[in-house]
Every structure is written in structure tokens, then in C-alpha cells.
Design a protein around this motif. Structure first.
Motif, PDB file in Angstrom:
ATOM      1  N   THR A 106     -38.051   3.209 -11.865  1.00 49.83           N
ATOM      2  CA  THR A 106     -36.633   3.570 -11.724  1.00 49.83           C
ATOM      3  C   THR A 106     -35.732   2.684 -12.579  1.00 49.83           C
ATOM      4  OG1 THR A 106     -36.433   2.154  -9.769  1.00 49.83           O
ATOM      5  CG2 THR A 106     -36.935   4.469  -9.378  1.00 49.83           C
ATOM      6  N   CYS A 107     -36.350   1.900 -13.487  1.00 42.87           N
ATOM      7  CA  CYS A 107     -35.564   1.002 -14.344  1.00 42.87           C
ATOM      8  C   CYS A 107     -34.832   1.773 -15.437  1.00 42.87           C
ATOM      9  CB  CYS A 107     -36.500   0.005 -15.035  1.00 42.87           C
ATOM     10  SG  CYS A 107     -37.145  -1.280 -13.953  1.00 42.87           S
ATOM     11  N   PHE A 108     -33.582   1.375 -15.732  1.00 41.25           N
ATOM     12  CA  PHE A 108     -32.890   1.928 -16.904  1.00 41.25           C
ATOM     13  C   PHE A 108     -31.956   0.901 -17.543  1.00 41.25           C
ATOM     14  CE2 PHE A 108     -28.855   3.140 -14.674  1.00 41.25           C
ATOM     15  CZ  PHE A 108     -29.283   3.098 -13.356  1.00 41.25           C
ATOM     16  N   ARG A 158     -32.594  -0.118  -8.162  1.00 42.03           N
ATOM     17  CA  ARG A 158     -32.843  -0.307  -6.720  1.00 42.03           C
ATOM     18  C   ARG A 158     -32.226   0.805  -5.880  1.00 42.03           C
ATOM     19  NH1 ARG A 158     -32.043  -5.812  -8.147  1.00 42.03           N
ATOM     20  NH2 ARG A 158     -33.787  -7.180  -7.601  1.00 42.03           N
ATOM     21  N   CYS A 159     -31.043   1.279  -6.275  1.00 39.99           N
ATOM     22  CA  CYS A 159     -30.399   2.319  -5.452  1.00 39.99           C
ATOM     23  C   CYS A 159     -31.235   3.587  -5.430  1.00 39.99           C
ATOM     24  CB  CYS A 159     -28.978   2.590  -5.939  1.00 39.99           C
ATOM     25  SG  CYS A 159     -28.857   3.163  -7.650  1.00 39.99           S
ATOM     26  N   ILE A 160     -32.026   3.804  -6.473  1.00 43.05           N
ATOM     27  CA  ILE A 160     -32.888   4.995  -6.530  1.00 43.05           C
ATOM     28  C   ILE A 160     -34.127   4.766  -5.663  1.00 43.05           C
ATOM     29  CG2 ILE A 160     -34.174   6.550  -8.049  1.00 43.05           C
ATOM     30  CD1 ILE A 160     -32.453   5.474 -10.398  1.00 43.05           C
ATOM     31  N   THR A 161     -34.777   3.638  -5.894  1.00 45.03           N
ATOM     32  CA  THR A 161     -36.021   3.346  -5.168  1.00 45.03           C
ATOM     33  C   THR A 161     -35.793   3.248  -3.664  1.00 45.03           C
ATOM     34  OG1 THR A 161     -36.894   2.095  -7.048  1.00 45.03           O
ATOM     35  CG2 THR A 161     -37.897   1.667  -4.893  1.00 45.03           C
ATOM     36  N   TRP A 162     -34.722   2.549  -3.254  1.00 46.45           N
ATOM     37  CA  TRP A 162     -34.566   2.215  -1.842  1.00 46.45           C
ATOM     38  C   TRP A 162     -33.694   3.189  -1.075  1.00 46.45           C
ATOM     39  CZ3 TRP A 162     -38.221  -0.828  -0.120  1.00 46.45           C
ATOM     40  CH2 TRP A 162     -38.883  -1.626  -1.074  1.00 46.45           C
ATOM     41  N   CYS A 163     -33.287   4.279  -1.746  1.00 44.70           N
ATOM     42  CA  CYS A 163     -32.637   5.381  -1.008  1.00 44.70           C
ATOM     43  C   CYS A 163     -33.729   6.097  -0.235  1.00 44.70           C
ATOM     44  CB  CYS A 163     -31.970   6.352  -1.976  1.00 44.70           C
ATOM     45  SG  CYS A 163     -31.367   7.849  -1.141  1.00 44.70           S
ATOM     46  N   ARG A 211     -19.084   9.870  -3.926  1.00 45.84           N
ATOM     47  CA  ARG A 211     -18.248   9.872  -5.129  1.00 45.84           C
ATOM     48  C   ARG A 211     -17.548   8.521  -5.301  1.00 45.84           C
ATOM     49  NH1 ARG A 211     -13.348  13.966  -5.068  1.00 45.84           N
ATOM     50  NH2 ARG A 211     -12.859  12.616  -3.312  1.00 45.84           N
ATOM     51  N   GLN A 212     -17.046   7.982  -4.205  1.00 49.17           N
ATOM     52  CA  GLN A 212     -16.379   6.677  -4.259  1.00 49.17           C
ATOM     53  C   GLN A 212     -17.323   5.620  -4.822  1.00 49.17           C
ATOM     54  OE1 GLN A 212     -13.563   5.168  -3.927  1.00 49.17           O
ATOM     55  NE2 GLN A 212     -14.328   3.062  -3.840  1.00 49.17           N
ATOM     56  N   TRP A 213     -18.556   5.619  -4.279  1.00 51.52           N
ATOM     57  CA  TRP A 213     -19.514   4.600  -4.700  1.00 51.52           C
ATOM     58  C   TRP A 213     -19.872   4.766  -6.174  1.00 51.52           C
ATOM     59  CZ3 TRP A 213     -24.870   5.208  -6.004  1.00 51.52           C
ATOM     60  CH2 TRP A 213     -25.519   3.985  -6.248  1.00 51.52           C
ATOM     61  N   LEU A 214     -20.266   5.997  -6.545  1.00 49.74           N
ATOM     62  CA  LEU A 214     -20.765   6.206  -7.897  1.00 49.74           C
ATOM     63  C   LEU A 214     -19.655   6.043  -8.935  1.00 49.74           C
ATOM     64  CD1 LEU A 214     -23.436   8.568  -9.169  1.00 49.74           C
ATOM     65  CD2 LEU A 214     -21.211   8.639 -10.280  1.00 49.74           C
ATOM     66  N   ILE A 248     -29.175   8.057  -9.116  1.00 55.70           N
ATOM     67  CA  ILE A 248     -27.875   7.946  -9.795  1.00 55.70           C
ATOM     68  C   ILE A 248     -27.939   8.540 -11.198  1.00 55.70           C
ATOM     69  CG2 ILE A 248     -28.361   5.589 -10.629  1.00 55.70           C
ATOM     70  CD1 ILE A 248     -25.417   4.892 -10.147  1.00 55.70           C
ATOM     71  N   THR A 249     -29.067   8.367 -11.875  1.00 57.93           N
ATOM     72  CA  THR A 249     -29.162   8.874 -13.256  1.00 57.93           C
ATOM     73  C   THR A 249     -29.205  10.402 -13.253  1.00 57.93           C
ATOM     74  OG1 THR A 249     -31.599   8.831 -13.366  1.00 57.93           O
ATOM     75  CG2 THR A 249     -30.447   6.798 -13.949  1.00 57.93           C
ATOM     76  N   ALA A 250     -29.887  10.969 -12.272  1.00 61.77           N
ATOM     77  CA  ALA A 250     -30.007  12.429 -12.206  1.00 61.77           C
ATOM     78  C   ALA A 250     -28.683  13.071 -11.773  1.00 61.77           C
ATOM     79  CB  ALA A 250     -31.123  12.822 -11.233  1.00 61.77           C
TER      80      ALA A 250
END
Lengths: 260, 374
Positions: free
Chosen positions: B165-167, B350-355, B326-329, B361-363
Motif C-alpha cells: 500500500t506504499c506510494f 497505513r490508512c489503506i492497510t489498517w482500514c 470528505r473532510q478527512w481526505l 485513498i488512492t483509489a
């Protein structure tokens, strides 16, 4: 000698329940003397013998309404109480005995009791708030000692209790617990369950059982989809939601869902 | 510092590094395995490091798996970030005691603890810089953060593998540490000399510490190997996200239907904000005791996914999950620019893995961008 100060009168009432939540008060060993110092414990059958007389400033109500007699008694308790606080999953959501709401209680009685005609039970187990106005609900099965002391302390100070409505996940992260769902694939109700327990089960690598009921904005539909991906079938999903808070709407709806 | 300052440390040399830091009074924290994940915790020796372990990371999924070598840092970022040590999850701010008719307020003095972080990744260095900016550079520096931050010794490790999930490459924050460290290591695992580290100093105290460690100068081949590690990692990012147009893209799409589509999946549990190394929001909780003689105020991490977070008079202003996501992103990727002049995302993943439901977020950004192309 100091002038006698009238302390607020505390009552602890029991309805259909296991007594575990009101015992949490007795379990507050370190704080019990302070509680007794700040409040006049006027009615607490679990700890003392006392009559149902007079009025109470703060009533803690444990248990759900499962009989006609209790449905009448809670009205009386409400009338005698300045502030009424419900404690525990039975009082706030109907408890484990609300499983009867999904079945035929007469059928249960005919199987369990030799003389079912002696049993006078309602067809449902319902939370106290379905019957009378409740000033504050303290969640949990059982409630947390820490939160009970917080509710009493905040009542005495005239402030709002700090019992956040967010998910158990927040408590896990504050405690640096590794997420059991993400890292182990363990089904967990933490994301849809209200905090308060301190994330005890995930701290011991177990999924959350939802003892504190739905969090403030539960998206149980999405979590259920995830539970299916983790291998739970309809019956497992029904069982995980149908426990102490089965009658809480967000959990009740998932218990009734079928298929994906 | 130029390349000629690079040296080569053995694994024993790394142990000496830990020993020297400990002897200097540092609490040494590094990656270690706990509950089937790599977490940052106290390390007393190289034996505590995740030797031979790596991580598989994807949306909502993390698995620790064995590597076929004995690399000590052969994994991506840990479960929770260094934020937990600098911007503590729970901090007591003050206590108060009532005496007759007045209150005596006693502020909590921030503890002086010297922390040495071993294995800080490039994206995490950037995250610490962002938190420095938010918490220290304003009109009211956070004294608790400052007390901890002032006493940190940072040993960076250049990533030898990219997580699923690294970018960081998309966010220009890695995988090679450029600044913000005292020492930076690049691990060359299982070579002719066994596992070695190409090390360089990024500060005066880093340079003087390096001189105390048993080492040899880095050869041209060592330097080339280290460079190749970072290049290989940069070429194997698990995710990517175009980042040059985010501010405008998101400001254009505040009413996009995709926010509600995400809300169908979003649990509003707050995990993404808790694991994010740059999310800094807190709330305060006041307590009073049964006697009414003692009170205290505690600060703890809060999340823009909770109802109380946006509670104004009469209620929350962000009641829907869509509004909160929306607020967060948009704060992370767009309004952070307006507020702090930079992106609030470092691409750690981390936000992707641990959701728990793997919201990516990238998608989600890509979905919004793609909809404009239609």
C-alpha cells in the motif's frame, strides 16, 4: 461540629437482569467510601434492606422490562426520581433476554416450565427508555466501574459525563493494540461498537463481542459484508450480532439480514 | 555531506550503535514483532528486530510472513507510526485541587525523556516534519510535543522493500531519506560479509556517534549497492496516486456523488486517522472526583470521524459518513496546502492497510479524477 449537609439520595433499582451491573457499584472497592460519602445510598437491595419510600435524587436502573408488573413499577421509579440513569445492556437495549423478541416466548415457557400458567412474562424484553424518560444511558455488559464512577462524579459536579460514543477501534489505537481483523483476519465488532471497555478483547487477540452496543454512527451493513469476506455465514453473523445488545436497532437489523 | 562520508557497519556495529545510545541515556525504540505485526517498541538489541520477517500489506489486510533471508529491516512501515511517541495518544495537561473557596491549578510538566528511533523510514521523516510544522511552528507551540521532539535521535533506514500500500514515490517523500535524520542506514542483506549497512550521518551528533562505531569506509561498490536498493524500492511501489493536481481536483469536486459511495463502505471508526502519521487532532476531557475537591484535564487523540469532533452548539455539523470522509481526505490532500502550504499525506499507506474494510485513498481519488474524464 460541621452543619449537616443533605447529601443527594441514591437509589439502585433492579429489573430483569443478572445483577452484574449493580454489583459493579459494590465492586468499586477503592471508591465505595467516597461514593457513600458523597451520596446517601437510600435504596440498594443488593447491598442493604430498605423500603421503597420517598423520593430519590439519582436512580440507577438495571435491567429490562419483561413483565407487566415491572412495566408498572418503572413508572413509579420514574416518578420518585429526579434523575434516572440506566446502567447496562439490559436497561439500555433489552439485554440477552431480548432474544425472546425474535422467538415465541410462550413456546419457550411450555418447554422450560412444568406449569407455564404460573409464568407472567411479556412477549418482549425492552429497554427502560421504551417506557419512561431516561436522563442518561450507561452502556456495557457489564458496565465499566470507571465509567460508573464517572457518571456519578459528573452528576455530583453538574457536568456532562465523559463517555465517548465513538468506536472501540479508537480505544485500540490509543492503547497501540494491533488490529485483530486486519492483521489476523479475526472477525471483530469493534468498528460498530461503542467504546468504554478499554478494548479488552482485542487486547487479548479476540474480536470485540459488541458488549457496549452500537457506536454513535454504526455502519453495520458494511461491517457485515467484511465479516462475510472473513468467512462468516448467515448463521454466524446472526449469532455475533444477537447477544447482549441484540435488540439495539443497528445490531437487530444485521441479525435479520440474509445473504449478500 | 558527500558520498565519501559513507561507511559500512556490520550487524555487530548496529548493536554497538544501540549500546552507545542506551549508554547516552536514550530509550531506544525500533521495529519489533508483537501480535503478528511489526510495531515500534523498546529494543535492547538487534535480536529484538524483526530479523527475517516481512509484511504483506493490502487494503484492510496485513500479514507477517517469513523472508528467505535474514534481513533486519526487510519490511515496509509498522502498524502504528512514531506519532505515538512524539504526539502522545493521551496526555494529562493539568490537575487542580480545591482549597476552601479557590482552585489551585497545577500544570503537568512534560517528562524529559530522550528517545532514539531506529528504523525511521523516509515517509515517516516527512510525517514528523509535518507534525513539527503543525505543532511547533504556530503561535502556541505544543510544549508536550516540543519536550519530546527536542530529545529525539533519529536513525533512518532507507526502505529495501515497498509495501503493498506504499506510494511515497507519488508523494515525493521517499523511499530514500533525504533529510531530518541523525544517521541513515541502507541495509545490504546477506552479501559476502553477511548483512551490512551503508551508513551516513545527517547531523553533527550523528557524525560524532558514527565515529564511535566499528566500521570500514564504503567502497564504490557499497555505495552502488545502496543506491540500487533505493532505486529498486522506488520501482516497486504497491500503489500510486497522481499528486500534482489534487488541490484543484478536490476543490472542484466537493459535491461529488463519490463521497456518498465511499460512505456506503466507511465504518466511521476512525482507524485511518489514528494510524495516519500526520493526523494531529486532539480533544480534551475534563474529570472531577467524587469529593469535588480534585479535577483534571486530559488531552487525547481525536478523529474527524467522531460526532463530537464537529459538535457545535446544538449538534454535529458533519453527521453523514460522506461528509466526514470528505473532510478527512480533502484536508489531507487539498486544504492542508491552504493551511500549511504542503500536502498532508506522505504516502505511507497505513490508512489503506489498517482500514478494516480496505478503503483506499488512492483509489477514491482516482475514481473522482476518472469521473471528470467521462
Amino acid at each position: 461540629m460541621a452543619a449537616k449537609i443533605n447529601k443527594p439520595r441514591l437509589a439502585v433499582w433492579k429489573f430483569a437482569s443478572c445483577d452484574g451491573c449493580q454489583l459493579s457499584l459494590l465492586d468499586c472497592e477503592d471508591e465505595l467510601l467516597a461514593v457513600a460519602g458523597a451520596l446517601d445510598i437510600a435504596y440498594f437491595p443488593e447491598a442493604t434492606r430498605g423500603a421503597v419510600k420517598g423520593r430519590y435524587d439519582l436512580s440507577l436502573v438495571e435491567g429490562s422490562i419483561t413483565t407487566r408488573a415491572d412495566a408498572a413499577r418503572i413508572l413509579e421509579v420514574r416518578q420518585r426520581s429526579r434523575a434516572l440513569v440506566t446502567i447496562g445492556a439490559c436497561a439500555t437495549a433489552g439485554g440477552i433476554q431480548a432474544l425472546r423478541n425474535f422467538a415465541d416466548v410462550r413456546e419457550f415457557m411450555s418447554v422450560v416450565y412444568a406449569r407455564p400458567e404460573f409464568i407472567d412474562a411479556l412477549a418482549t424484553s425492552t429497554p427502560i427508555a421504551d417506557h419512561v424518560h431516561v436522563d442518561f444511558e450507561l452502556r456495557g455488559c457489564p458496565i465499566s466501574k470507571r465509567q460508573l464512577i464517572e457518571v456519578i462524579s459528573s452528576y455530583l459536579a453538574g457536568r456532562r459525563p465523559v463517555t465517548p460514543g465513538h468506536s472501540v477501534c479508537v480505544e485500540c489505537k490509543l492503547a497501540s493494540n494491533v488490529c485483530v481483523t486486519v492483521a489476523h483476519g479475526t472477525p471483530c465488532l469493534g468498528p460498530v461498537t461503542q467504546a468504554g471497555c478499554g478494548a479488552i478483547c482485542p487486547a487479548y487477540n479476540r474480536g470485540c463481542y459488541g458488549c457496549y452496543g452500537p457506536m454513535e454512527t454504526p455502519n453495520a451493513t458494511s461491517l457485515t459484508d467484511r465479516l462475510r469476506q472473513l468467512g462468516m455465514d448467515d448463521s454466524a453473523i446472526q449469532r455475533i450480532y444477537r447477544s447482549f445488545n441484540a435488540e439495539a436497532p443497528a445490531f437487530r437489523n444485521q441479525g435479520q439480514r440474509r445473504g449478500s | 555531506m558527500d558520498d565519501t562520508d559513507q561507511i559500512v557497519l556490520s550487524v555487530d556495529g548496529l548493536q554497538v550503535l544501540i549500546d552507545v545510545l542506551t549508554a547516552d541515556g536514550y530509550r531506544v525504540i525500533g521495529p519489533t514483532v508483537r501480535e503478528k505485526a511489526i510495531v515500534y517498541d523498546d529494543v535492547a538489541s538487534v535480536a529484538d528486530l524483526p530479523r527475517g520477517w516481512t509484511d504483506e500489506q493490502d487494503g484492510g489486510r496485513y500479514r507477517l510472513v517469513r523472508r528467505d533471508d535474514s534481513a533486519l529491516f526487510g519490511f515496509a512501515v509498522g502498524a502504528s507510526s512514531w506519532k505515538q511517541f512524539l504526539h502522545r495518544p493521551v496526555v494529562k495537561l493539568w490537575r487542580a485541587r480545591r482549597s476552601k473557596n479557590s482552585w489551585q491549578v497545577v500544570p503537568e510538566v512534560p517528562p524529559v525523556e530522550r528517545l532514539a528511533f531506529i528504523g525511521v523510514r523516509a515517509c515517516e521523516l516527512e510525517a514528523i516534519k509535518l507534525q513539527d510544522q503543525v505543532l511547533l511552528e504556530g503561535e502556541h507551540p505544543d510544549s508536550h510535543y516540543q519536550a519530546r521532539r527536542d530529545n529525539v535521535f533519529v536513525v533512518a533506514v532507507n526502505c529495501a522493500v515497498a509495501g503493498g500500500t506504499c506510494f511515497c514515490v507519488s508523494m515525493s517523500t521517499g523511499p530514500k531519506a533525504e533529510s531530518g535524520y541523525d544517521l541513515a542506514l541502507t541495509e545490504i542483506s546477506d552479501g559476502e560479509e553477511g548483512t551490512v549497512f551503508v551508513a551516513e550521518a545527517g547531523s553533527g551528533r550523528g557524525r560524532s556517534l558514527l565515529a564511535k562505531l566499528p566500521h570500514r569506509p564504503a567502497s564504490a561498490a557499497d555505495r552502488q549497492s545502496a543506491k540500487a536498493v533505493s532505486e529498486r524500492t522506488a520501482a516497486s511501489m504497491g500503489r500510486e496516486m497522481r499528486s500534482d493536481d489534487l488541490h484543484e481536483l478536490l476543490h472542484r469536486n466537493l459535491d461529488h456523488p463519490h463521497w456518498d459511495a465511499v460512505a456506503q463502505r466507511c465504518l466511521t471508526c476512525g482507524n485511518c486517522t489514528m494510524v495516519c502519521p500526520t493526523c494531529f487532532c486532539t480533544t480534551v476531557e475534563d474529570a472531577s472526583d467524587l469529593t469535588g475537591k480534585e479535577a483534571s484535564r486530559t488531552r487525547r487523540w481525536d478523529s474527524c470521524f467522531t460526532i463530537d469532533f464537529s459538535y457545535l452548539h446544538g449538534g454535529s455539523v458533519r453527521t453523514s459518513g460522506g461528509a466526514r470522509y470528505r473532510q478527512w481526505l480533502t484536508h489531507k490532500l487539498a486544504t492542508w496546502f491552504d493551511q500549511f502550504g504542503t500536502s498532508g499525506c506522505v504516502g505511507c499507506g497505513r490508512c489503506i492497510t489498517w482500514c478494516p474494510v480496505g478503503i483506499d485513498i488512492t483509489a477514491e481519488v482516482e475514481a473522482i479524477r476518472d469521473s471528470e474524464a467521462d
